[in-house]
Design an enzyme around this catalytic site. Structure first.
Site, PDB file in Angstrom:
ATOM      1  N   ASP A 352       0.759  -1.447  -0.034  1.00 12.21           N
ATOM      2  CA  ASP A 352      -0.033  -0.128   0.011  1.00 12.21           C
ATOM      3  C   ASP A 352       0.972   1.288  -0.032  1.00 12.21           C
ATOM      4  O   ASP A 352       2.116   1.122   0.086  1.00 12.21           O
ATOM      5  CB  ASP A 352      -0.999   0.000   1.134  1.00 12.21           C
ATOM      6  N   VAL A 409      -6.629  -1.656  -6.133  1.00 14.46           N
ATOM      7  CA  VAL A 409      -6.409  -0.464  -5.633  1.00 14.46           C
ATOM      8  C   VAL A 409      -7.962   0.321  -5.928  1.00 14.46           C
ATOM      9  O   VAL A 409      -8.905  -0.356  -6.428  1.00 14.46           O
ATOM     10  CB  VAL A 409      -5.445   0.308  -6.135  1.00 14.46           C
ATOM     11  N   GLU A 411     -11.130   2.402  -7.490  1.00 15.80           N
ATOM     12  CA  GLU A 411     -11.440   1.885  -8.753  1.00 15.80           C
ATOM     13  C   GLU A 411     -11.364   3.431  -9.750  1.00 15.80           C
ATOM     14  O   GLU A 411     -12.499   4.041 -10.122  1.00 15.80           O
ATOM     15  CB  GLU A 411     -13.088   1.919  -8.892  1.00 15.80           C
ATOM     16  N   HIS A 459     -11.872 -10.979 -10.661  1.00 13.57           N
ATOM     17  CA  HIS A 459     -12.729 -10.065  -9.705  1.00 13.57           C
ATOM     18  C   HIS A 459     -13.297 -10.976  -8.497  1.00 13.57           C
ATOM     19  O   HIS A 459     -13.965 -11.888  -8.676  1.00 13.57           O
ATOM     20  CB  HIS A 459     -13.940  -9.678 -10.397  1.00 13.57           C
TER      21      HIS A 459
END
Length: 733
Positions: A352, A409, A411, A459
């Site tokens: 991150d 991360v 959208e 997904h």
């Protein structure tokens, strides 16, 4: 006999070992059912046999029940033909197992079951037909009648023997919900008579045969009384009155199996046992021939099993194993992915922007591990090993050596492009880059990649640790090898993959969005929010559309709408509810459940209530609903999703009916009783479905207009499973 072996010891006790060749688990196939009759005849006619013990020759379990592949196929019970002869043949086929178990129960000699592993469905029913039951003391053993979970009812005496053993009230959750019981629970309920160490089950069963063996079942004795009383006793009548009401509350009348189970128990407990099992068979057949049962068996058992074994994997590629995977983004989704990877033994780098954010992502896994340890589901040693596999960091150099990257991360195309470039700079040529986007087209995102053939959509669904589906999206340049490796990865983390082609929203987000949007359309029309959501739940969806929108976050819906508007330009058509959503998110900060205020208010420690200010933004003009309106709302909510699924077929977004149905139920909770949106269309029939769509389109707009594919199928009398079934390996319903 190929499925049973009989050995008679010096005391005259026959050990009947059940072991279906070539299968990892015993199931009740047609050949097994036939041989049960031969086993019974041997026990009954051989004077040297004083009694029998039935056990399994498998280490995997006692018996997993009926072979649903046979039952759901064209050669199953439902394929007996029509007319009186057809009905008679169907009844005889459906009654075969009941008849075989009853013959065992009345063979005149004591029979004990030595249950050395799980006993599910017909596996438990054969044990219940024995006069004595001994089960191994092992924490992983489960006993259950789970038929209701796939739209069926126990059809080999389960609805009659279990209530006669434990009473109707105690039996209800095991029959209606398919609840399982551990050995100790089964002993406390008196479903089994003994729980002993695994290596003593056969000996304990033999001891009972030799010392106390009683060849008469309790319900065949003159002094038998149903525990708790029958339907016409004061106590028993209350059970059925309350049970019927509770069943309606829980199922909304969508599941014929549960209602038919209750009817079979109600009627069967009032008559002698031989009549009772015939009643059960009639309800079993009635249930099995319903569209709900056909759809649920096919989707929730057969298709789920096939896809769970990688049915969508392209041939010609060697099996791959992801040993190290980098996860970009340590938010809720990325943190969940990191956890399931570590649970599967995959070395995980969790990246991150700040170390604090990365550490917070790992803390999510720490919380889940801590909970599992506190509940005795994981040892401290195992927990420590799982957490050691997750490395939280800000350093992209640690991506080196990864077989796969999962990008999770925000959208936003620019953000995704930035992390794609950073990660790819560290990747080997053979590594796969998977984006967890839920809506943005993969082909567009792949433009940021220097290796688009290895760029694919992977997904996940939230919460990742609980949701069993992963939607794999093929971009225009994605290679079959990348697909094969992605499916291998999904199977390794114990999820079910479906494969779809690129489009906005792909398959799941696109179709799910129609459910939420149709609810918003109704709200804009003036229908009271309470009516919309109550009917939404009554369709079999997990929540109503407004509740669901709150759950996924209103600001996410708003941002997706804004991105779609930007991408489509002049082609974008603004819906009547859009200004309401914008005002709630932008001006009022009502983001949904996550900040305690959306369409509903979520007081801390209290029950949610519809936000009173909603009526000012969307005035209510329909505050009451008659049956006709309820049915119309129900049809709109289900058919709007189903027609979108049909459009996905026409556009080539999805090509396999199995993946469409499994993806719908696992991905966004499409009403399970239908078997999925494609099974719903096939069950209704394309012609009738199109006629209803035309009427809805005339009244509510073009979003209901049937695609050309559906009209063609209606004209030809085709079904999706028939037309696209070559790949699906399934026949039309």
């Amino acid at each position: 006999m190929e499925n049973f072996k009989i050995e008679v010891d010096s005391d005259g006790v026959a050990l009947v070992t059940f072991d279906v060749p070539g299968r990892s688990m015993n199931t009740l196939t047609a050949s097994v059912i036939k041989e049960i009759g031969e086993v019974v005849e041997t026990i009954k006619s051989d004077a040297a046999i004083k009694g029998a013990v039935i056990t399994s020759g498998k280490t995997t379990g006692f018996c997993a029940g009926a072979d649903l592949g046979e039952l759901g196929g064209s050669g199953g019970i439902g394929g007996a033909g029509s007319g009186e002869e057809g009905l008679k043949a169907a009844f005889e086929a459906g009654f075969a197992l009941n008849k075989a178990f009853r013959a065992l129960e009345t063979c005149g000699k004591p029979v004990a079951a030595a249950i050395n592993g799980l006993a599910m469905g017909g596996g438990l029913e054969i044990a219940l037909a024995c006069h004595y039951r001994v089960v191994a003391d092992h924490p992983k053993i489960q006993l259950a009648l789970p038929e209701a979970k796939v739209g069926l009812l126990p059809g080999a005496g389960g609805t009659q023997r279990l209530p006669r053993l434990v009473g109707v009230m105690a039996a209800a959750p095991y029959l209606l919900e398919g609840k399982s019981m551990k050995p100790a629970e089964a002993l406390a309920l008196k479903v089994v008579h003994e729980v002993v160490p695994a290596d003593q089950v056969v000996e304990a069963a033999k001891t009972w045969i030799k010392t106390k063996g009683d060849p008469v079942a309790p319900w065949d004795k003159k002094d038998f009384k149903l525990p708790g009383g029958g339907p016409y006793t004061p106590t028993g009548s209350q059970v059925f009155i309350m049970g019927n009401a509770m069943l309606r509350k829980q199922t909304y009348g969508n599941y014929p199996a549960q209602l038919n189970i209750l009817k079979a128990v109600y009627e069967g407990t009032q008559v002698p046992f031989d009549a009772a099992i015939r009643i059960e068979t009639r309800y079993f057949l009635k249930t099995m021939m319903s569209p709900q049962a056909k759809g649920m068996i096919r989707t929730l058992f057969l298709s789920l099993q096939e896809l769970g074994k990688g049915a969508g994997r392209p041939a010609g590629f060697a099996p791959s194993e992801a040993k190290k995977v980098a996860v970009l983004g340590a938010g809720m989704m990325g943190a969940g992915v990191a956890y399931v990877q570590a649970m599967a033994g995959i070395e995980t780098v969790l990246i991150d922007q700040s170390q604090e954010a990365a550490d917070k992502g790992k803390a999510y896994a720490e919380g889940l591990v801590k909970k599992a340890i506190s509940r005795g589901k994981m040892t401290q040693e195992k927990g420590d090993a799982v957490l050691a596999l997750i490395t939280p960091t800000t350093d992209y150099d640690l991506v080196k050596g990864s077989d796969l990257v999962i990008e999770a991360v925000f959208e936003n195309r620019d953000v995704k492009a930035d992390v794609t470039k950073k990660a790819e700079a560290q990747l080997a040529e053979t590594a796969i880059f998977g984006s967890n986007t839920s809506t943005l087209p993969i082909t567009g995102l792949a433009k940021a990649s220097v290796r688009p053939k290895n760029f694919i959509g992977i997904h996940f669904f939230s919460p990742v640790d609980k949701m069993g589906l992963v939607e794999i999206i093929m971009g225009e340049e994605t290679s079959d090898e990348a697909l094969a490796k992605s499916i291998d990865y999904v199977l390794k983390i114990k999820k079910t993959p479906i494969v779809v082609n690129d489009s906005r929203g792909f398959y799941t987000s696109r179709c799910f969005g129609t459910f939420v949007q149709e609810g918003l359309e109704m709200m804009a029309e003036g229908i009271a929010p309470a009516i919309i959501d109550n009917v939404g739940r009554a369709t079999g969806m997990p929540r109503g559309p407004l509740e669901m929108n709150d759950d996924v976050a209103l600001d996410l819906s708003y941002k997706i709408g804004e991105q779609t508007k930007k991408d489509l330009g002049d082609k974008y058509e603004e819906r009547p509810f859009a200004p309401v959503l914008e005002k709630m998110v932008v001006e009022l900060g009502r983001l949904g459940r996550k900040n305690g205020k959306g369409f509903y208010d979520y007081p801390e420690g209290g029950q949610k209530t519809i936000w009173k200010g909603l009526a000012d933004l969307a005035p209510v003009t329909t505050a009451d609903a008659d049956q006709a309106l309820i049915q119309e709302i129900r049809t709109r909510l289900l058919y709007r999703q189903a027609v979108e699924a049909a459009r996905c077929f026409e556009e080539g977004v999805i090509t396999d009916p199995r993946e469409a149905d499994v993806g719908a139920i696992l991905g966004w909770g499409f009403a399970p009783w239908t078997g999925g949106p494609i099974s719903l269309i096939d069950g209704v029939g394309a012609k009738a479905f199109v006629e209803t769509l035309d009427a809805l389109a005339q009244k509510f707009g073009t979003r209901f207009t049937p695609p050309a594919l559906l009209r063609e199928m209606a004209e030809k009398g085709e079904t999706f499973y028939g037309r696209f079934g070559g790949k699906a390996k399934a026949e039309a319903a």
